[in-house]
Design a protein around this motif. Structure first.
Motif, PDB file in Angstrom:
ATOM      1  N   ASP A 198      -8.081   6.462  -2.618  1.00 55.30           N
ATOM      2  CA  ASP A 198      -8.925   7.659  -2.587  1.00 55.30           C
ATOM      3  C   ASP A 198      -8.327   8.861  -3.316  1.00 55.30           C
ATOM      4  OD1 ASP A 198      -9.664   6.752   0.809  1.00 55.30           O
ATOM      5  OD2 ASP A 198     -10.823   6.334  -1.005  1.00 55.30           O
TER       6      ASP A 198
ATOM      7  N   LEU B 260       4.045   7.111   3.078  1.00 55.40           N
ATOM      8  CA  LEU B 260       4.247   5.886   3.838  1.00 55.40           C
ATOM      9  C   LEU B 260       3.836   4.686   3.018  1.00 55.40           C
ATOM     10  CD1 LEU B 260       2.946   7.233   7.209  1.00 55.40           C
ATOM     11  CD2 LEU B 260       5.185   6.201   6.891  1.00 55.40           C
TER      12      LEU B 260
ATOM     13  N   GLY C 174      -8.182   7.586  11.114  1.00 60.32           N
ATOM     14  CA  GLY C 174      -8.558   8.882  11.658  1.00 60.32           C
ATOM     15  C   GLY C 174      -7.419   9.873  11.470  1.00 60.32           C
ATOM     16  N   LYS C 175      -7.636  11.129  11.852  1.00 57.01           N
ATOM     17  CA  LYS C 175      -6.614  12.166  11.680  1.00 57.01           C
ATOM     18  C   LYS C 175      -5.534  12.101  12.759  1.00 57.01           C
ATOM     19  CE  LYS C 175      -9.159  15.684   9.093  1.00 57.01           C
ATOM     20  NZ  LYS C 175     -10.215  14.790   8.588  1.00 57.01           N
TER      21      LYS C 175
ATOM     22  N   TYR D 250       0.394   5.325   1.207  1.00 52.40           N
ATOM     23  CA  TYR D 250      -0.427   6.337   1.856  1.00 52.40           C
ATOM     24  C   TYR D 250       0.305   7.679   1.788  1.00 52.40           C
ATOM     25  CZ  TYR D 250      -3.027   2.521   4.130  1.00 52.40           C
ATOM     26  OH  TYR D 250      -3.782   1.415   4.387  1.00 52.40           O
TER      27      TYR D 250
ATOM     28  N   TYR E 199      -3.061   0.603  -3.910  1.00 55.10           N
ATOM     29  CA  TYR E 199      -2.712  -0.632  -3.238  1.00 55.10           C
ATOM     30  C   TYR E 199      -2.678  -1.776  -4.242  1.00 55.10           C
ATOM     31  CZ  TYR E 199      -7.754  -1.750  -3.021  1.00 55.10           C
ATOM     32  OH  TYR E 199      -9.071  -2.016  -3.329  1.00 55.10           O
TER      33      TYR E 199
ATOM     34  N   GLN F 178       0.517  11.364   3.924  1.00 58.17           N
ATOM     35  CA  GLN F 178       0.173  12.011   5.187  1.00 58.17           C
ATOM     36  C   GLN F 178       0.528  13.486   5.106  1.00 58.17           C
ATOM     37  OE1 GLN F 178       2.338  10.748   8.696  1.00 58.17           O
ATOM     38  NE2 GLN F 178       0.641  11.297  10.027  1.00 58.17           N
TER      39      GLN F 178
ATOM     40  N   GLN G 246      -1.375  -4.208   8.982  1.00 59.08           N
ATOM     41  CA  GLN G 246      -0.369  -3.709   8.065  1.00 59.08           C
ATOM     42  C   GLN G 246       0.879  -3.286   8.832  1.00 59.08           C
ATOM     43  OE1 GLN G 246      -2.027  -0.647   5.538  1.00 59.08           O
ATOM     44  NE2 GLN G 246      -3.757  -1.945   4.976  1.00 59.08           N
TER      45      GLN G 246
ATOM     46  N   TYR H 118       0.847  -1.200   0.000  1.00 58.06           N
ATOM     47  CA  TYR H 118       0.000   0.000   0.000  1.00 58.06           C
ATOM     48  C   TYR H 118       0.876   1.241   0.000  1.00 58.06           C
ATOM     49  CZ  TYR H 118      -2.857  -3.628   2.254  1.00 58.06           C
ATOM     50  OH  TYR H 118      -3.487  -4.800   2.574  1.00 58.06           O
TER      51      TYR H 118
ATOM     52  N   GLN I 291      -3.346  15.730   9.345  1.00 58.68           N
ATOM     53  CA  GLN I 291      -4.271  14.849   8.631  1.00 58.68           C
ATOM     54  C   GLN I 291      -3.961  13.403   8.949  1.00 58.68           C
ATOM     55  OE1 GLN I 291      -6.771  15.975   6.490  1.00 58.68           O
ATOM     56  NE2 GLN I 291      -6.224  17.981   7.280  1.00 58.68           N
ATOM     57  N   GLY I 292      -4.939  12.574   8.735  1.00 56.95           N
ATOM     58  CA  GLY I 292      -4.680  11.142   8.816  1.00 56.95           C
ATOM     59  C   GLY I 292      -3.987  10.666   7.562  1.00 56.95           C
ATOM     60  N   LEU I 293      -3.905   9.381   7.398  1.00 53.56           N
ATOM     61  CA  LEU I 293      -3.290   8.804   6.213  1.00 53.56           C
ATOM     62  C   LEU I 293      -4.367   8.593   5.154  1.00 53.56           C
ATOM     63  CD1 LEU I 293      -1.284   8.099   8.555  1.00 53.56           C
ATOM     64  CD2 LEU I 293      -0.652   6.119   7.183  1.00 53.56           C
TER      65      LEU I 293
ATOM     66  N   PHE J  12      -3.144   6.866  16.092  1.00 57.54           N
ATOM     67  CA  PHE J  12      -4.133   6.742  15.029  1.00 57.54           C
ATOM     68  C   PHE J  12      -5.016   5.530  15.265  1.00 57.54           C
ATOM     69  CE2 PHE J  12      -2.795   9.900  12.006  1.00 57.54           C
ATOM     70  CZ  PHE J  12      -1.448  10.067  12.237  1.00 57.54           C
TER      71      PHE J  12
ATOM     72  N   TYR K 247      -2.455   2.597  16.068  1.00 54.61           N
ATOM     73  CA  TYR K 247      -1.063   2.785  15.684  1.00 54.61           C
ATOM     74  C   TYR K 247      -0.498   3.998  16.403  1.00 54.61           C
ATOM     75  CZ  TYR K 247      -1.359  -0.423  11.654  1.00 54.61           C
ATOM     76  OH  TYR K 247      -1.488  -1.529  10.831  1.00 54.61           O
TER      77      TYR K 247
ATOM     78  N   LEU L  58      -5.176   6.879   1.376  1.00 55.41           N
ATOM     79  CA  LEU L  58      -4.703   5.798   0.520  1.00 55.41           C
ATOM     80  C   LEU L  58      -4.540   6.272  -0.919  1.00 55.41           C
ATOM     81  CD1 LEU L  58      -4.084   2.717   0.381  1.00 55.41           C
ATOM     82  CD2 LEU L  58      -6.512   2.412  -0.180  1.00 55.41           C
TER      83      LEU L  58
ATOM     84  N   PHE M 220       4.383  13.611   3.419  1.00 53.69           N
ATOM     85  CA  PHE M 220       5.102  12.457   3.955  1.00 53.69           C
ATOM     86  C   PHE M 220       4.428  11.220   3.374  1.00 53.69           C
ATOM     87  CE2 PHE M 220       8.046  10.495   6.548  1.00 53.69           C
ATOM     88  CZ  PHE M 220       7.527   9.724   7.581  1.00 53.69           C
TER      89      PHE M 220
END
Lengths: 116, 110
Positions: free
Chosen positions: A59, A90, B101-102, A35, A48, A37, A105, A33, A41-43, B88, B35, A45, A88
């Motif tokens: 997304d 990942l 989530g953020k 991602y 994958y 970042q 993961q 995968y 913010q979150g990760l 996370f 995580y 996608l 960033f």
């Protein structure tokens, strides 16, 4: 030791250039995968791949491309069409078959991409 | 996908317990994950819980799952300064990808 190796750790790109981020794993995982970042913010996608020579858009795939020619490798190319590539990045991998299919993961240490 | 919700910041004193909350989106998610991310690093898996469980304990970590409310929490007992990081919550989606989530920034003060 088994793990996921991302390189380089830091990468700089001039506007209009394509750059490729490397991700290699020796965990014998089927799925890999990518991602993205951003701060606060979150990760999210990007792409994958569950098996060699096959991959699916996530997304936010626009402006990115991938290949999966080998089980161990899943490089990500950030193209000039990606208008805001500073982030960033990942890479992760996981097992998808048998009893391992519910395993989580595992992540690499990331590549930070900046625009000059 | 839809948003997994987490509060953005949490500050606790060293030695206290920390509770980080998360609301996920898909009631059919089979696995839910926590995580930890330290500055400039990748994500480290802390723990995960299967959806048929209500609670899972692993040393200082306790995960509680309320499927009815789609609520997940992570409790860290005896929080230490080394626990300062971003945490996370993630739910497993179809195709094995994770919806994150953020993140909650945990600051542990002496």
């Amino acid at each position: 030791d088994g793990g996921i190796t991302q390189s380089p750790k830091y990468l700089f790109r001039k506007e209009g250039q394509n750059v490729t981020l490397s991700c290699e794993q020796n965990l014998n995982h089927d799925a890999m995968y990518w991602y993205r970042q951003d701060p606060g913010q979150g990760l999210r996608l990007i792409y994958y791949s569950q098996i060699v020579n096959d991959f699916q858009k996530g997304d936010i795939a626009e402006g990115y491309s991938v290949s999966r020619e080998k089980k161990e490798s899943f490089p990500l190319t950030v193209t000039s069409a990606q208008k805001n590539p500073t982030a960033f990045y990942l890479c992760a991998s996981s097992v998808t078959t048998g009893e391992g299919r519910n395993q989580p993961q595992h992540f690499g240490d990331g590549t930070r991409l900046s625009i000059l | 996908g839809e948003d997994v919700e987490q509060s953005l910041f949490l500050s606790v004193r060293e030695g206290d317990s920390s509770v980080i909350n998360c609301t996920y989106t898909d009631s059919s998610s089979t696995y839910l994950y926590w995580y930890k991310q330290e500055p400039g690093a990748g994500l480290q898996l802390l723990t995960y819980i299967f959806s048929n469980m209500d609670m899972k304990q692993d040393q200082r970590l306790t995960v509680l799952l309320n499927k009815k409310d789609k609520h997940l929490s992570l409790r860290i007992a005896d929080t230490q300064t080394g626990d300062s990081a971003i945490y996370f919550c993630a739910e497993r989606m179809a195709g094995y990808a994770l919806n994150f989530g953020k993140g909650t920034s945990l600051l542990v003060t002496p």
